[in-house]
Design an enzyme around this catalytic site. Structure first.
Site, PDB file in Angstrom:
ATOM      1  N   HIS B 465      -3.073  -0.574   2.092  1.00  0.00           N
ATOM      2  CA  HIS B 465      -4.087   0.225   1.395  1.00  0.00           C
ATOM      3  C   HIS B 465      -5.464   0.182   2.046  1.00  0.00           C
ATOM      4  CE1 HIS B 465      -5.931   2.468  -1.808  1.00  0.00           C
ATOM      5  NE2 HIS B 465      -4.783   2.519  -2.477  1.00  0.00           N
ATOM      6  N   ARG B 466      -5.605  -0.573   3.087  1.00  0.00           N
ATOM      7  CA  ARG B 466      -6.904  -0.534   3.782  1.00  0.00           C
ATOM      8  C   ARG B 466      -7.071   0.820   4.440  1.00  0.00           C
ATOM      9  NH1 ARG B 466      -6.505  -5.779   7.552  1.00  0.00           N
ATOM     10  NH2 ARG B 466      -4.450  -4.806   7.818  1.00  0.00           N
TER      11      ARG B 466
END
Lengths: 360, 493, 327
Positions: B465-466
């Protein structure tokens, strides 16, 4: 045509020169003639051998016999000569067997005689390099207090090389006992003398502060006289002289050169009229110093010598592959010891013992 | 007395094998000199004049004009006996040699011949022995592409007694020490034994010998080289030695487990297990993982698989739904390249890869390995199938190489083979997404408005999710599903 | 014991050689009256005369060429080329004649000529006075090439070079001409370490650093700094470039497993390349890391304000050591 010292005209007539007296008996004259004939004959045989693939190349001296025999016979036994790679006539005078010259051209060695045995250095292929060696040698003779002198041979092309000019400098400032003998045969491969110098070559010496003299390079007597005088000058401590032997390269630079690409045939024809051997023959015949018996005997001797050279050439063995590693250093070199061993082991893995690369 | 020599047809250049006798320039009874032209021959390249190597009297002309003979055939005999053998008469020589090889003419410089052939003996022309003439020597020779026969096959000595040579010279280089003001002068050691050898047969007890790649392997697998039994040349440790020592979880060759009172079994953490653990930890605790699911009707995919199985082009190639999934993934990545990327913490950059190295997680006898198919995006379906087959077979044999496992950009993990539906897979380090492929089951489904039995499976996508937000991840997963649901979708993209 | 500089070491060695053999000559530009631009031949002409200590014309090819002639006549000339960058005019005489004449004559002639060349940078000089051209000569079969690094070696090695019958290119590190050391004058050159041997100057266990000429001192300093970081370097003075003392290098690498070669000359095709290739070939199983080379950049030698960026220094050596240790 500039002035040159001449003692025997192309027609075979003896003439005098105020600065160069020469008193030769019949015996000596016949001796010089014999030298010229034999030298030319060996040269012809070697040329033929090259055409037949027995030599890789040959540098013919055709036309330059008188310059070489004349100057060669002026040398005293203790004098030392530094040739280029065309001085087979000087080699002859120094007692080097013609067969020993062939090794280099056949590709079995880089020079097949002991220089110190004959006081005749190995052939030097780098143009002009030997003139410095000659000068150093002369400086050494000077330090020894020896009576000897050195003669350095080089061609017209060589006079453009830096090394030759440096040799002139060293010889002049150190007053070294060296005679610089330039055979100006008019051509450096395809480049005429005009590409090497604006002025006659012998005049270059003046710029360096020593005498220069131009001699008829096709006149064996004049070459003898002038070289003798120059050597004497050196011996007496007066330093170097530049002798320009004005001659002509009748053949090609080396055997696969094609002179028709760069020079005119009529030039060649005009020089044929000045043949160095013909004039001596004419003189001997006319004066009775040489009779038919003499000429016939000499012809037979020529044939014999040619046969000796031919046979010796064909019999010359190829060097052994491992000899590659010999004589590179005076003291044992670990890298060469290793390489030799490895190569020997490698050769041993093949069915046939010799490497494939022979010169044939 | 007669001494009759034969002149054999020479190879005048370039590996000639035969030539035609065009015209004889001499006849029997003629007296000839060395180098006199005796015959004109025609080679493949040109007309060549041959000079005689002999002087003497011509005997017989052994070959007729117009005949073609092999190189080495005698063509003429010459009696060289009597007249001084091979001598060259003096008077003839000067003019002959002085003439230009092309023949002297009265005035002008003779121009080189107009045709291409260069005269024998002149620069560029043929020279004896099949060479080409040069100014300064014999000239280059033609070579053949053949090895010289050797005594034993493969008898290449490996730096044999170079050692003894070094040794010999080393002994000659010995002396007493010099007083040097620099610290720690080392004596020129008389013991040449350790010095001299180029071949290392006596390793120091403290140091193991191994090739650099083997050292790296040992380090990667956590193997202590010094403790490994060396079986290689010169006492070196080989790759196999290291692999054998590294053997942690190899199928039937279980690591040595110490059993203590039957209540516990301790298995040393080594080899692949150790590496897997490290990778998992690195991935799980660096990248914030999010997992999304989708349930897909893959009936059409299974029909496609059936058709491919009977397709002649795919003969001999194993085809399954994984293949279609792989293709779907690659196509979806083209539409969503942000998924085929990685987070570079050090440079604070998102690195989007312009190629797809598709990893397939595989359970092997050695443990979990994830080899990848390089440039899967450039492959046709057939190529992809073959690559998958290859990858699977190699992995099954435990022969997956480190290079195969490096450089992946996205991975598929197939839990369906175990009959499992789905999971929350951990991303392969260096990547940003992983697809979990579940079992394909017959399930009741709504199809065309009615309940039907369809082939249904679950896909799960874990992503980092970065760099991948929910929207991107979802769109990507949806696209993959779309292709599986209707393979014809691929035509639209 | 006498304290001497490196320049004085060469001077004393020359003097000893000239005293021992009347055939030894010294020749070069400004070597006589001036005593040499680095004073290496100071006082020699006064004591041995103009016949033996010769101021030559400004012609390098001539220096070497006439030296060859003198050698043919039985002398043992020691030529000085004033600065490394000026050896090129003599290149042909060195590689075509000096190197090859013995083999050409099948051993019948000997050219016991020494060519002394002040080498290297670090003296803030203008162009052509800071070159390192040892690779050209080490690559030429028939020549021997050595490089002293300190006053004691200078003293003994020059005498050994003069005594050998092979032509020797003798490199003197000009930036180190004024370094000092204590000489035991009772020792003869026959007792000193052989001319073509390398020497371990500092024993160590972690990385071998091999250097020659001007870089030896830098390598020793680097080892001292490394020791403070807990790295134990072994330092070798290569001393002879052709022939190379490979066994000494090999023994060291088998011990440490790592090698860094340092020279001022550009890295590409420098001595480091030969050493690296040979060590890789013969110590393959011992290597923990590839052989590292630290040298000048592959550019012409820069103006003096940039030379300290160009030349390897302690930090560059230790950087290479660190990279080696990182493997």
């Amino acid at each position: 045509m500039p002035e040159l010292v001449q003692l025997l005209t192309p027609e075979g007539e003896r003439v005098e020169h105020p600065d160069y007296a020469l008193d030769l008996g019949a015996e000596e004259l016949r001796g010089l003639y014999r030298d010229l004939v034999l030298v030319r004959r060996v040269d012809a045989e070697a040329t033929a051998l090259q055409r037949q693939g027995e030599l890789g190349i040959w540098a013919s001296l055709l036309g330059q016999e008188a310059a070489q025999v004349g100057s060669g016979r002026a040398l005293a036994p203790d004098d030392y000569a530094f040739p280029t790679y065309r001085e087979h006539g000087v080699a002859w005078c120094r007692g080097v067997d013609p067969l020993n010259l062939l090794g280099l051209f056949r590709g079995v060695n880089h020079g097949g005689w002991d220089p110190n045995e004959k006081n005749f250095h190995l052939y030097t292929i780098v143009i002009g390099a030997q003139t410095l060696h000659a000068t150093g040698y002369a400086m050494g003779m000077q330090k020894d207090g020896s009576d000897g002198a050195v003669i350095a041979y080089f061609g017209d092309g060589a006079t453009s090389q830096g090394d030759v000019n440096e040799a002139f400098i060293y010889a002049s400032v150190f007053n070294a006992p060296v005679v610089f003998f330039c055979q100006n045969n008019q051509w450096a491969i395809s480049e005429p003398i005009e590409k090497q110098s604006r002025i006659p070559l012998y005049q270059r010496a003046r710029g360096f502060g020593f005498p220069g003299v131009r001699v008829d390079g096709n006149d064996v007597l004049a070459c003898l006289a002038v070289t003798r005088a120059a050597l004497q000058n050196a011996r007496e401590g007066n330093g170097p002289t530049l002798v320009e032997a004005y001659t002509y390269r009748m053949g090609a630079h080396t055997t696969s050169d094609d002179p028709t690409r760069y020079r005119l045939n009529n030039e060649l024809e005009s020089w044929k009229l000045k043949d160095p051997i013909e004039r001596v023959k004419a003189h001997l015949s006319r004066t009775g110093m040489g009779d038919q018996a003499f000429f016939d005997a000499l012809e037979a001797e020529s044939d014999e010598l040619a046969a000796h050279v031919r046979k010796g050439c064909l019999d010359m063995p190829d060097p052994e592959p491992l000899s590659l590693f010999d004589h590179v250093y005076a003291e044992e070199h670990p890298l060469l010891v290793e390489e030799r061993e490895q190569f020997a082991a490698y050769l041993d893995t093949f069915e046939e013992s010799t490497a494939a690369g022979s010169a044939r | 007395m007669a001494d009759v020599k034969q002149f054999k047809l020479p190879d005048v250049g370039e590996g000639l094998t035969e030539a035609e006798i065009v015209s004889w320039k001499v006849k029997p009874g003629d007296t000839i000199k060395i180098n006199e032209i005796i015959v004109e021959i025609e080679t493949a390249k040109s007309l060549v004049e041959l000079p005689s190597p002999f002087a003497g009297v011509v005997g017989d002309l052994l070959v007729d004009e117009g005949s073609t003979v092999d190189v080495g055939t005698p063509i003429i005999t010459v009696d060289v006996g009597g007249a001084g053998g091979a001598a060259v008469p003096v008077e003839e020589v000067a003019p002959q040699v002085a003439e230009a090889p092309g023949g002297g003419s009265e005035s002008d410089v003779a121009t080189p011949k107009d045709d291409e052939a260069v005269e024998p003996g002149l620069i560029g022309g043929p020279a004896p022995g099949g060479r080409t003439s040069v100014l300064v020597g014999y000239g280059p020779r033609m070579t053949s592409a053949k090895r010289r026969p050797r005594k034993d096959a493969g008898a290449t000595p490996r730096t044999p007694s170079a050692a003894t040579a070094q040794q010999a010279v080393q002994t000659s280089m010995m002396t007493t020490p010099t007083p040097v003001t620099e610290p720690d002068v080392h004596e020129a050691e008389p013991a040449a034994s350790a010095h001299g050898r180029t071949v290392e047969s006596q390793p120091d007890t403290a140091r193991a010998l191994a090739k650099p790649p083997v050292r790296k392997l040992a380090r990667d697998l956590g193997v202590d080289l010094a403790a490994v039994t060396a079986s290689g040349p010169d006492g070196s440790v080989t790759r196999d030695d290291v692999m054998a020592a590294a053997d942690g979880s190899l199928g039937s060759r279980a690591p040595v487990a110490r059993e203590t009172e039957e209540r516990e079994t301790r298995i040393p953490v080594k080899g692949v297990r150790k590496m897997t653990a490290q990778a998992m930890v690195a991935s799980a605790f660096t990248a914030p993982h999010v997992t999304e699911w989708v349930t897909v009707d893959v009936t059409r995919t299974m029909e496609l698989v059936e058709r491919l199985r009977t397709n002649r082009e795919f003969a001999g190639v194993k085809v399954g739904p994984l293949l279609v999934l792989a293709k779907a993934l690659v196509l979806a990545l083209r539409r969503h390249p942000g998924v085929n990327a990685t987070w570079d913490e050090a440079t604070q950059e998102i690195v989007v890869k312009n190629y797809v190295n598709l990893g397939i997680a595989a359970a092997t006898p050695r443990g979990l390995v994830v080899p990848n198919i390089k440039d899967a995006d450039t492959m046709t379906l057939l190529e992809l199938a073959e690559a998958l087959n290859q990858l699977t077979a190699t992995a099954r044999e435990g022969r997956t190489q480190p290079a195969d496992m490096a450089g992946g950009t996205i991975t598929i993990t197939n839990v369906g083979v175990f009959g499992v539906d789905s999971g929350t897979p951990i991303i392969n380090p260096g990547e940003s997404a992983i697809v979990c492929f579940g079992a394909v089951r017959d399930m009741p489904w709504v199809h065309d408005g009615e309940i039907a039995v369809r082939k249904v499976t679950q896909l799960a996508l874990s992503f980092d999710h970065r760099l991948i937000d929910g929207a991107l991840g979802s769109q990507f997963l949806a696209d993959v599903a779309r292709v599986l649901e209707d393979p014809a979708t691929a035509l639209l993209w | 014991m006498t304290q001497i500089t490196l320049a004085r070491g060469v001077n004393m060695g020359l003097r000893k050689a000239m005293e021992a053999d009347p055939k030894v000559l010294v020749m070069g530009e400004d070597v006589g009256k001036l005593g040499g631009v680095f004073r290496v031949t100071d006082g020699l002409q006064k004591d041995f005369g103009e016949d033996r200590v010769i101021d030559t014309p400004l012609a390098e090819s001539g220096i070497i060429g006439t030296a060859i002639g003198l050698a043919l006549r039985g002398y043992r000339p020691v030529c000085e080329i004033q600065f490394d960058g000026f050896v090129y005019p003599a290149f042909d005489q060195i590689v075509s004649q000096l190197a090859k004449m013995r083999a050409r004559a099948l051993g019948k002639v000997s050219l016991p000529v020494v060519v002394r060349i002040p080498v290297g940078g670090g003296i803030g000089a203008v162009e052509h006075h800071s070159e390192s051209n040892e690779a050209y000569f080490a690559h030429t079969a028939g020549l021997k090439v050595v490089a002293c690094s300190n006053p004691i070696d200078a003293y003994f090695m020059v005498q050994q070079a003069i005594a050998t019958d092979d032509p020797v290119i003798f490199y003197e590190p000009k930036r180190r001409y004024w370094e000092k050391a204590d000489l035991d004058e009772t020792m003869t050159f026959e007792q000193a370490a052989p001319l073509h041997s390398a020497r371990v100057l500092r024993e160590g266990t972690d990385v071998t650093v091999a250097a020659y000429g001007p870089m030896v001192k830098t390598a020793i300093e680097a080892a001292a700094a490394a020791a403070e970081e807990g790295k134990n370097l072994e330092v070798i003075d290569v001393r002879s470039l052709s022939p190379l003392d490979l066994p000494t290098l090999q023994e060291s690498v088998r011990k440490t497993g790592r090698l860094v070669v340092v020279h001022e000359a550009p890295v590409f095709l420098g001595m480091g390349a030969e050493i690296a290739a040979r060590i890789s070939e013969t110590c393959f199983f011992s290597l923990e890391a590839p052989v590292m080379r630290v040298g000048g950049f592959d550019t012409p030698y820069p103006p003096s304000r940039l030379e300290e960026d160009f030349l390897p220094d302690l930090d560059r050596i230790l950087d290479a050591v660190d990279r080696s240790l990182a493997y």
